[in-house]
Design an enzyme around this catalytic site. Structure first.
Site, PDB file in Angstrom:
ATOM      1  N   ASP A   1     -13.970  -4.352  -1.751  1.00 37.44           N
ATOM      2  CA  ASP A   1     -13.741  -3.976  -0.352  1.00 37.44           C
ATOM      3  C   ASP A   1     -15.050  -4.061   0.441  1.00 37.44           C
ATOM      4  OD1 ASP A   1     -11.003  -3.276  -0.708  1.00 37.44           O
ATOM      5  OD2 ASP A   1     -11.628  -1.393  -1.631  1.00 37.44           O
TER       6      ASP A   1
ATOM      7  N   ASP B   1       0.864  -1.174   0.000  1.00 35.71           N
ATOM      8  CA  ASP B   1       0.000   0.000   0.000  1.00 35.71           C
ATOM      9  C   ASP B   1       0.901   1.226   0.000  1.00 35.71           C
ATOM     10  OD1 ASP B   1      -2.219  -1.607   0.146  1.00 35.71           O
ATOM     11  OD2 ASP B   1      -2.416  -1.459   2.316  1.00 35.71           O
TER      12      ASP B   1
END
Length: 580
Positions: free
Chosen positions: A435, A277
């Site tokens: 998600d 990330d």
């Protein structure tokens, strides 16, 4: 105002064939699919020993091929005219994308005729992936579409009805059919495939076949005739094994000893993926971070962004440690203007110079209009990613909106980012990142969404749950569940699903097996399990209890709590095939 295209655009005017005096013309025999062969003149190449001619028709990621060739000590000359093909001392054709657009470019520019002439003269040639498929008579991909017609056979789609997931993505084993030279170092080790279409062996083409691969059916993995080679897999993405294949092609007369008996590859391996990330910290520097249920800031007075390292350095380390893929998620970039995030594009470019496994990147893949009123399509944004070194792009929020509209209208417009990119580059290049968060309920009839009976009761003893999809980094819930989203994006052109779970993110208590089983059973494309890995047992658990094709982790690798090699050794002990 429409922005100028970012992808190279070849046309019949930009790649004119330079005809010479008729008395100096050499004529070549025709290939089956070119009725009127143009006549070309040939001249010897200069500095041929150190130059590789590269046929890049402007689609997909060929940066990795370039980097691998340079890594092995060669310079690159790009094809500008058909004569460049004919004058090449060695030619590499890294075909990426869909069959029809590639054939259109080859036909319109005269490149196809030149390529056939070059191969018919038994000149050193290496085709990669689509560069193999285009040699056949035709393809069923958006077709039938005529190919170059050099090898008998039709390229068809894998059959997913037998339980095998399509696209065929990952590290698989080869069965060597005959002496190939370039495959001498493969032994029993895995190579990397990513494709939905394949050519099948037959009596008509058996003399060409140098290796096959099993995936539901036995398909052609490589061909060889004289100095002409082509492979369905990607050597530039197959780590050290792939580099050895390229080395054997580039140095055919070398006295490198043949390696045999290495590895234990027998079938498609489960993949272990390292995820980074990436975001800018408060000083504006790009860092690798990790969230706790998507919160990436430290719980301190300064509340600074959690910094776990530099992206390029970490990616290179994970490659050396044995990661099967590296995934970058740009969690703050591209919010205003995707192509303005030059640091992230540079991260991709630098990483691809020394990392020879697949790279996926996500963050902001959607249509944009900049402050000057110039419009950039999601296809152009993806093209910049691919040119910078990405092999696959990951779409998040934009895929949710596209799925909602598709489910509402039942119409595929062809205009969504998902549809556009998969049409041009092939669905194997498109990952959809989902998600969701758990919503516990007492009775499955209380909601219109797909529910499951959970293995562990909810906070108030609830026995059921559904998974609500979110957008904008988990900050906004949407009226769509993970099950119907996964089914919809598969229909719209996704080739793979990255399945996260907000509830498990950063907790280290294991993947959400209930969720992963639900989705991996519902779709026929590969599913990557994400969120929650804490120990090696979590990987074997998700692979034995679900149909996940890969498992992804971040924090445990960044913090050096669990090495990638330890995960793979554990999986091997549990009888799960992995690449070593």
């Amino acid at each position: 105002m429409e922005a100028p295209p970012l992808t190279p655009s070849y046309s019949s005017t930009s790649l004119l064939i330079r005809h010479k005096n008729p008395s100096s013309v050499t004529t070549f025999s025709r290939s089956p699919n070119f009725k009127n062969r143009t006549k070309f003149s040939i001249r010897a190449s200069s500095s041929a020993d150190s130059v590789v001619t590269l046929l890049d028709y402007g689609a997909g990621n060929v940066r990795s091929v370039r980097n691998a060739i340079r890594f092995l000590g060669f310079e690159i000359k790009d094809v500008q005219t058909p004569e460049d093909i004919l004058n090449a001392s060695r030619l590499v054709f890294p075909g990426v994308g869909a069959f029809a657009p590639a054939m259109e470019v080859l036909s319109k520019t005269g490149m196809g005729e030149a390529l056939c002439s070059y191969i018919e003269r038994d000149r050193p040639f290496l085709g990669i992936c689509l560069g193999l498929q285009l040699l056949f008579e035709s393809s069923e991909e958006n077709g039938p579409i005529k190919g170059l017609g050099l090898i008998p056979g039709t390229v068809g789609r894998f059959d997913s009805s037998n339980g095998f997931r399509v696209p065929h993505i990952g590290w698989n084993a080869l069965q060597i059919a005959k002496e190939s030279e370039i495959l001498d170092d493969v032994g029993n080790r895995h190579v990397y495939f990513v494709h939905s279409y394949r050519a099948m062996p037959s009596d008509d083409n058996k003399e060409w076949i140098s290796s096959t691969c099993d995936y539901g059916d036995k398909f052609i993995a490589s061909i060889r005739r004289g100095k002409v080679h082509a492979v369905q897999f990607h050597p530039e993405k197959s780590g050290d094994v792939g580099l050895s294949i390229l080395r054997r092609f580039l140095y055919p007369k070398s006295n490198v000893a043949k390696k045999t008996g290495e590895g234990k590859a027998s079938k498609l391996a489960k993949r272990v993926i390292a995820c980074l990330d990436v975001r800018a910290n408060d000083n504006g520097d790009l860092v690798v971070t990790k969230g706790d249920q998507y919160d990436v800031r430290e719980n301190t007075k300064e509340n600074e962004v959690r910094n776990l390292g530099k992206p390029v350095e970490l990616a290179e380390q994970y490659y050396k440690d044995g990661a099967d893929e590296v995934s970058f998620l740009n969690i703050t970039g591209f919010r205003d203007f995707p192509l303005g995030d030059l640091p992230m594009l540079q991260v991709l470019r630098y990483t691809s110079e020394n990392v020879f496994v697949p790279l996926t990147v996500g963050g902001g893949i959607r249509d944009f209009t900049d402050s000057q009123g110039r419009h950039y399509s999601s296809l152009e944004v993806a093209a910049e990613y691919f040119r910078s070194g990405a092999d696959k792009i990951s779409i998040g929020s934009d895929a949710v909106y596209a799925a909602e509209e598709y489910l509402r209208t039942g119409v595929k417009t062809g205009k969504t980012s998902l549809e556009q990119i998969s049409r041009v580059y092939g669905n194997q290049a498109v990952v959809v990142s989902i998600d969701p968060r758990r919503v516990y309920i007492n009775n499955p009839n209380d909601v219109q969404f797909q529910t499951i009976k959970v293995s562990s009761p909810g906070p108030n003893g609830e026995e059921y749950a559904w998974y609500q999809c979110t957008v904008n980094g988990g900050r906004e819930g949407r009226p769509i569940d993970a099950y119907e989203l996964a089914k919809a994006v598969e229909e719209l052109g996704a080739g793979e699903i990255l399945l996260n779970c907000i509830d498990c993110d950063g907790q280290g208590k294991g993947f959400d097996v209930d969720l992963i089983k639900l989705i991996s059973d519902a779709v026929s494309i590969p599913v990557i399990a994400s969120s929650g890995a804490g120990v090696p047992d979590h990987f074997s658990n998700v692979f034995t209890k679900t149909n996940a094709s890969a498992a992804l982790a971040a924090g445990i690798f960044h913090r050096k709590e669990v090495p990638i090699q330890s995960v793979k050794e554990h999986l091997l002990k549990e009888g799960i095939e992995v690449r070593i």
